[in-house]
Design a protein around this motif. Sequence first.
Motif, mmCIF file in Angstrom:
data_model
loop_
_atom_site.group_PDB
_atom_site.id
_atom_site.type_symbol
_atom_site.label_atom_id
_atom_site.label_comp_id
_atom_site.label_asym_id
_atom_site.label_seq_id
_atom_site.Cartn_x
_atom_site.Cartn_y
_atom_site.Cartn_z
ATOM 1 N N SER A 1 13.079 32.475 70.910
ATOM 2 C CA SER A 1 13.553 33.032 69.639
ATOM 3 C C SER A 1 14.889 33.767 69.734
ATOM 4 O O SER A 1 15.716 33.650 68.823
ATOM 5 C CB SER A 1 12.478 33.939 69.031
ATOM 6 O OG SER A 1 11.334 33.174 68.692
ATOM 7 N N PRO A 2 15.156 34.548 70.794
ATOM 8 C CA PRO A 2 16.488 35.166 70.884
ATOM 9 C C PRO A 2 17.623 34.150 70.887
ATOM 10 O O PRO A 2 18.671 34.374 70.269
ATOM 11 C CB PRO A 2 16.419 35.947 72.205
ATOM 12 C CG PRO A 2 14.982 36.274 72.365
ATOM 13 C CD PRO A 2 14.260 35.069 71.846
ATOM 14 N N LEU A 3 17.425 33.008 71.566
ATOM 15 C CA LEU A 3 18.476 31.988 71.582
ATOM 16 C C LEU A 3 18.582 31.283 70.238
ATOM 17 O O LEU A 3 19.689 30.928 69.802
ATOM 18 C CB LEU A 3 18.226 30.996 72.707
ATOM 19 C CG LEU A 3 18.877 31.354 74.047
ATOM 20 C CD1 LEU A 3 20.401 31.378 73.929
ATOM 21 C CD2 LEU A 3 18.390 32.684 74.586
ATOM 22 N N ARG A 4 17.464 31.086 69.567
ATOM 23 C CA ARG A 4 17.536 30.538 68.215
ATOM 24 C C ARG A 4 18.313 31.472 67.290
ATOM 25 O O ARG A 4 19.083 31.025 66.438
ATOM 26 C CB ARG A 4 16.126 30.325 67.664
ATOM 27 C CG ARG A 4 15.450 29.059 68.153
ATOM 28 C CD ARG A 4 14.065 28.925 67.540
ATOM 29 N NE ARG A 4 13.454 27.630 67.810
ATOM 30 C CZ ARG A 4 12.182 27.353 67.591
ATOM 31 N NH1 ARG A 4 11.378 28.303 67.092
ATOM 32 N NH2 ARG A 4 11.701 26.155 67.855
ATOM 33 N N ALA A 5 18.110 32.775 67.473
ATOM 34 C CA ALA A 5 18.840 33.739 66.648
ATOM 35 C C ALA A 5 20.341 33.644 66.909
ATOM 36 O O ALA A 5 21.148 33.663 65.967
ATOM 37 C CB ALA A 5 18.335 35.153 66.915
#
Length: 231
Positions: free
Chosen positions: A114-118
């Motif tokens: 999720s951090p990389l998707r953000a």
Amino acid sequence: MSTTSDRQALVIGASRGLGLVLAEELSRRGRRVIATTRQGGGELQAKADASNGRLRVETLEMTSEEQLATLRERLDGTALDLLFVNAAIDRGNLPITDVSTETFSEVMITNALSPLRALEALRDLVVPGGTVAIMSSRQGSVGLNTRPGFELYKASKAALNQLMRSYSTRYADDGQTKLLIHPGHNQTPLGGPGAPLTAEESMPAVVDVLEAQAGAPGLQFLDLHGNVVPW
């Protein structure tokens, strides 16, 4: 170069703990700050209400691709000099053999995917020369993994670091500074009450590092004092 009062940061995951104090510290130093929380109200909203417009709250469940896309739409036209992703969960000190598939997936999705998707969803809001950063941990260092415990959390942070390395390779020429930050061992729900640091002690140091590294090329994995953390 814009003045400090013209600069704007987005902090993902600021409802409590490190993220809350980070958002407050950035605002205290003159930035306008957009801070996200999964649920409205609480201490973050109270601080925003008292900030004279310097701190603004947005609602986001970071693990939701739909909510990330909606936030990107709401922020269309916003110019950020800093995008900082702060989000992590811990599901206990279990050997990996005792971790359920469901728990493994939950921690990896929250802490690594999720951090990389953000970053992918919001990176185009960051101005040339701006910074994208993620709160990591020295527990994600393979080289420093010499003591037992917290195997799933360590694995999730190592995966986060590797994904950030891939991200930095893919966008090597975008002119943005890229940082992984180890904030130290803090007295948070994740760090525990016996930790040696408080967020009020560590987050000003983290902001010092962000400011010192602004404009630096490539990806760095640094601690709150600006020292390199081994991969």
